[in-house]
Write an enzyme that holds these catalytic residues in place. Structure first.
Site, PDB file in Angstrom:
ATOM      1  N   ARG A 174     -27.459  60.503  24.655  1.00 50.53           N
ATOM      2  CA  ARG A 174     -26.530  59.391  24.432  1.00 50.53           C
ATOM      3  C   ARG A 174     -26.297  59.145  22.948  1.00 50.53           C
ATOM      4  O   ARG A 174     -26.146  58.012  22.504  1.00 50.53           O
ATOM      5  CB  ARG A 174     -27.041  58.111  25.106  1.00 50.53           C
ATOM      6  N   SER A 249     -23.651  51.864  33.284  1.00 50.17           N
ATOM      7  CA  SER A 249     -25.040  51.670  32.859  1.00 50.17           C
ATOM      8  C   SER A 249     -25.070  50.889  31.543  1.00 50.17           C
ATOM      9  O   SER A 249     -24.493  51.327  30.549  1.00 50.17           O
ATOM     10  CB  SER A 249     -25.730  53.022  32.675  1.00 50.17           C
ATOM     11  N   GLU A 345     -26.412  50.223  25.789  1.00 44.77           N
ATOM     12  CA  GLU A 345     -25.579  51.416  25.692  1.00 44.77           C
ATOM     13  C   GLU A 345     -24.162  51.135  25.183  1.00 44.77           C
ATOM     14  O   GLU A 345     -23.684  51.862  24.302  1.00 44.77           O
ATOM     15  CB  GLU A 345     -25.521  52.121  27.055  1.00 44.77           C
TER      16      GLU A 345
END
Length: 349
Positions: A174, A249, A345
């Site tokens: 990520r 998410s 995130e």
């Protein structure tokens, strides 16, 4: 590339544009100055204007990985560069150049209909192509970095276009060079490399279980079957942003050392985790949040999705503050109970 024909070099200015439909949380947001970018050549002159006026600025694609304030001052660049075309093909690989404004899920569908498998595990991830290398999106055992050959972007520090190779992008979980250097690059095109020697990737737990339950043969599933399975699994677990606002998410799965993992598993034998790099273990953030009692919990208009604790949702009129206050409570609870830090995130603007 099928770019807009005769697109003006000066991008269209839209003052005080409402962006509720352009962020998947469905937040009420107004952009002071929105500029529609339909081709890369529009960017250099616009960035000069932004610099002269000393405006704050940001790029907005599909708005699927951002938390926006009520007002975006300065300039907001709406990334609408579209089109995709095969630029090269050899014995082993096919290369596909894609505009940064192309819808990601629609691209995944397009690749399958054009016999370019590989991205099927990444189906139904909201957002646009330009955001995928920044976040290095991943799901069900696949990361987009595995298929990116290079990324073309406008470098705002040198005021020139640059092409970054896969290695230059410094992809990690990520993460990427773009994410580590915010506001330096404006991604305009992504070149994907599709190996002709395709392999099914169904080792991820949810997919493995799905095909174990469905299959009556020992044959690997086809790319289309994997695509269909991912869509079904995601639909069952994750809310549709068109129905209830969310950014997918909300927290990254934390990665801990082997020593910390061994300490945790002694105290919490049922903790859910996955192997990572040598000496590391990836913990399931959703499990940690669920164990802290947050699944289905609501704070003002923000809440934790009742079917998946990893997702924060907008129940109707949530603000960025509502969402971040709930996220902070979750982070504090997980830190207190497990000694683990949860990183958000989505990008907070």
């Amino acid at each position: 590339m099928n770019r807009a024909k005769n697109a003006p070099l000066s991008p269209k200015l839209i003052p005080n544009l409402g962006l509720k439909s352009r962020n998947t949380f469905g937040l009420e947001v107004s952009a002071e100055r929105a500029f529609e970018i339909t081709q890369p050549d529009q960017i250099p002159a616009l960035m000069d204007e932004i610099a002269r006026n000393q405006w704050a600025w940001r790029v907005l694609g599909g708005g699927s990985n951002v938390i926006l304030p009520p007002v975006l001052s300065g300039a907001t660049l709406l990334m609408n560069i579209t089109g995709q075309e095969v630029t090269q093909e050899d014995v082993s690989d096919t290369y596909l150049l894609v505009g940064a404004g192309v819808n990601w899920h629609e691209l995944v569908q397009w690749t399958l209909t054009h016999n370019l498998p590989g991205l099927e595990n990444l189906a139904l991830i909201p957002g646009t192509v330009g955001a995928t290398p920044i976040q290095n999106i991943g799901a069900y055992g696949v990361e987009v970095a595995q298929y990116i050959e290079s990324v073309t972007a406008f470098d705002t520090q040198s005021n020139t276009f640059a092409t970054l190779s896969n290695k230059d992008c410094q992809f990690a979980y990520r993460d990427s060079h773009f994410k580590q250097n915010p506001n330096q690059y404006i991604v305009t095109e992504v070149l994907f490399k599709f190996p002709k020697a395709w392999q099914a990737r169904v080792h991820y737990a949810d997919l493995a279980k799905y095909f174990a339950d469905q299959s009556n043969t020992d044959q690997d599933p086809s790319p289309q079957e994997i695509f269909d399975a991912v869509c079904q699994i995601r639909t069952q677990k994750l809310p549709d942003p068109k129905v209830i606002g969310n950014a997918g998410s909300f927290f990254q799965n934390p990665i801990v050392s082997a020593e910390q993992y061994n300490t945790l598993i002694e105290k919490f034998p049922n903790i859910v985790s996955y192997p990572d790099t040598a000496g590391k273990r990836k913990l399931a953030a959703g499990w940690l949040i669920d164990q802290c009692g947050f699944k289905g919990k609501r704070l003002a208009e923000a809440g934790v999705y009742e079917k998946q604790a990893l997702v924060i949702v907008n129940h109707g009129e949530a603000s960025a503050s509502d969402i971040l206050n709930l996220a902070r409570q979750i982070q504090e609870a997980v830190q207190k109970q497990y000694g683990v830090t949860l990183d958000i995130e989505p990008n907070i603007l």
